[in-house]
Scaffold this motif. Sequence first.
Motif, short mmCIF file in Angstrom:
data_model
loop_
_atom_site.label_atom_id
_atom_site.label_comp_id
_atom_site.label_asym_id
_atom_site.label_seq_id
_atom_site.Cartn_x
_atom_site.Cartn_y
_atom_site.Cartn_z
N VAL A 10 -8.16 9.19 2.37
CA VAL A 10 -8.78 10.35 2.95
C VAL A 10 -7.48 11.44 2.87
O VAL A 10 -6.53 11.34 3.63
N GLY A 11 -8.03 12.69 1.99
CA GLY A 11 -6.94 13.96 2.19
C GLY A 11 -5.89 13.76 1.28
O GLY A 11 -4.90 14.37 1.31
N THR A 12 -5.58 12.61 0.52
CA THR A 12 -4.41 12.19 -0.17
C THR A 12 -4.81 11.14 -1.42
O THR A 12 -6.02 11.04 -1.77
N GLU A 13 -3.75 10.43 -1.55
CA GLU A 13 -3.79 9.63 -2.70
C GLU A 13 -3.19 8.17 -2.43
O GLU A 13 -2.14 8.25 -1.70
N GLY A 28 7.50 2.53 5.77
CA GLY A 28 8.71 3.40 5.66
C GLY A 28 8.21 4.41 4.46
O GLY A 28 7.34 4.46 4.11
N VAL A 29 9.15 5.42 4.13
CA VAL A 29 8.89 6.24 3.20
C VAL A 29 10.20 6.35 2.02
O VAL A 29 11.22 5.81 2.41
N ASP A 30 9.75 6.31 0.93
CA ASP A 30 10.44 6.32 -0.34
C ASP A 30 10.14 7.44 -1.01
O ASP A 30 9.16 7.30 -1.88
N GLY A 31 10.69 8.51 -1.31
CA GLY A 31 10.44 9.61 -2.09
C GLY A 31 9.19 10.12 -1.55
O GLY A 31 9.06 10.54 -0.18
N SER A 32 8.33 10.72 -2.33
CA SER A 32 7.12 11.32 -1.71
C SER A 32 5.99 10.39 -1.21
O SER A 32 4.69 10.59 -0.87
N TRP A 33 6.28 8.95 -1.38
CA TRP A 33 5.39 7.95 -1.01
C TRP A 33 5.57 7.25 0.44
O TRP A 33 6.89 6.86 0.51
N THR A 34 4.73 6.95 1.30
CA THR A 34 4.96 6.05 2.28
C THR A 34 4.26 4.84 2.05
O THR A 34 3.37 4.51 1.18
N TRP A 35 5.04 3.67 2.47
CA TRP A 35 4.70 2.34 1.89
C TRP A 35 4.42 1.44 3.00
O TRP A 35 4.92 1.65 4.19
N THR A 91 0.81 -1.28 0.02
CA THR A 91 0.06 0.20 -0.11
C THR A 91 0.88 1.14 -0.01
O THR A 91 1.85 1.44 1.03
N PHE A 92 0.75 2.08 -1.03
CA PHE A 92 1.66 3.41 -0.88
C PHE A 92 0.33 4.55 -0.98
O PHE A 92 -0.70 4.75 -1.38
N VAL A 93 0.97 5.48 -0.20
CA VAL A 93 0.03 6.80 0.25
C VAL A 93 1.06 8.02 0.21
O VAL A 93 2.22 7.93 0.73
N ARG A 94 0.75 9.08 -0.34
CA ARG A 94 1.43 10.15 -0.79
C ARG A 94 1.36 10.95 0.55
O ARG A 94 0.19 11.38 1.21
N ASN A 95 2.62 11.45 1.20
CA ASN A 95 2.83 12.35 2.16
C ASN A 95 2.03 12.03 3.47
O ASN A 95 1.20 12.93 4.05
N LEU A 96 2.13 10.83 3.84
CA LEU A 96 1.51 10.42 5.23
C LEU A 96 2.71 9.66 5.98
O LEU A 96 3.32 8.72 5.33
#
Length: 214
Positions: free
Chosen positions: A99-102, A72-79, A24-29
Motif C-alpha cells: 500500500v502506497g509503494t511497490e 534491512g535496507v539496500d539501495g532504495s529497497w527494504t528487504w 520480500t522487497f519494498v521500496r522506501n519503507l
Amino acid sequence: MTRTVEGRGLDLFREGDFPVYTLTFVRNLRPAELLTRMGVDPETLGLRNSADLSDDLGDDFFDDEEPVVTSGVDGSWTWAWEQGGVHGLDEKILSHVSVGTEAVVLHHNEKPMYWFKHAVGGEIIADFHTLQAIEPTGQDPARLDDAMRPLGLIPGQVAPLHSVLALVENAFDIRLGRPDDADGECWSGRLLPLPGRKRQTESPWRGAAPTQRR
C-alpha cells in the motif's frame, strides 16, 4: 545481463546454501514498518546483532508457522528475509505491504522451485511459480514481458535456472549482499501465525502445485 559484481545482485542465493527462503522487497519503507505490516509479534520486534538474534530467536529461526524474519535496507529497497516461512507470499500480507509503494516477493524451496510476486498499491500485478511451465496471473501479468522474455520466462515454457533471480535483479534493480554476516544490528522479530491457516507452507513444496488466483 545479470550483474556479476561482488556484493550486488542476488549472487548470494545462486552460490549459497539456502534451500528454503522467502524475500520480500519494498521500496522506501522503514524496516520496522515493513515487519509490522507483515505481522510481526510486536513483543519480539527490535534491533539485534547476530549474537542477540541467535540468543533471542535462534530456536525458532526455521519455524514455518511463526518464522523469524530479519530486515534491512539496500539501495532504495527494504528487504525482509524469512529462512523458514512464506508469510511474504500471502496475498493479504503482500497487499498490505505494498500500500502506497511497490513490493516484490521471491520464494525458493528445495522442490526446487521459485515463486515470484509483484504488487503495487495493494494490487497483485504479477504472480507465477516455476514448479511447472510458468503461467503468470495477476492484475497485469504481461507488464513485465519485456524483462521476462529475454530471460526465457515465457508463458507455457519451463523457466531456465536462476532466471527468476535475474528478473528480480534486472527489472527492479534489486540487490542484497550478506545481511546474515552483518557486523551491525538489523531489525528482526517473529512473525505471528497466518490467521485461519494451518501449515501454510505445506502446499508450495510438499504437496500439489500451489493454486494461483486469476
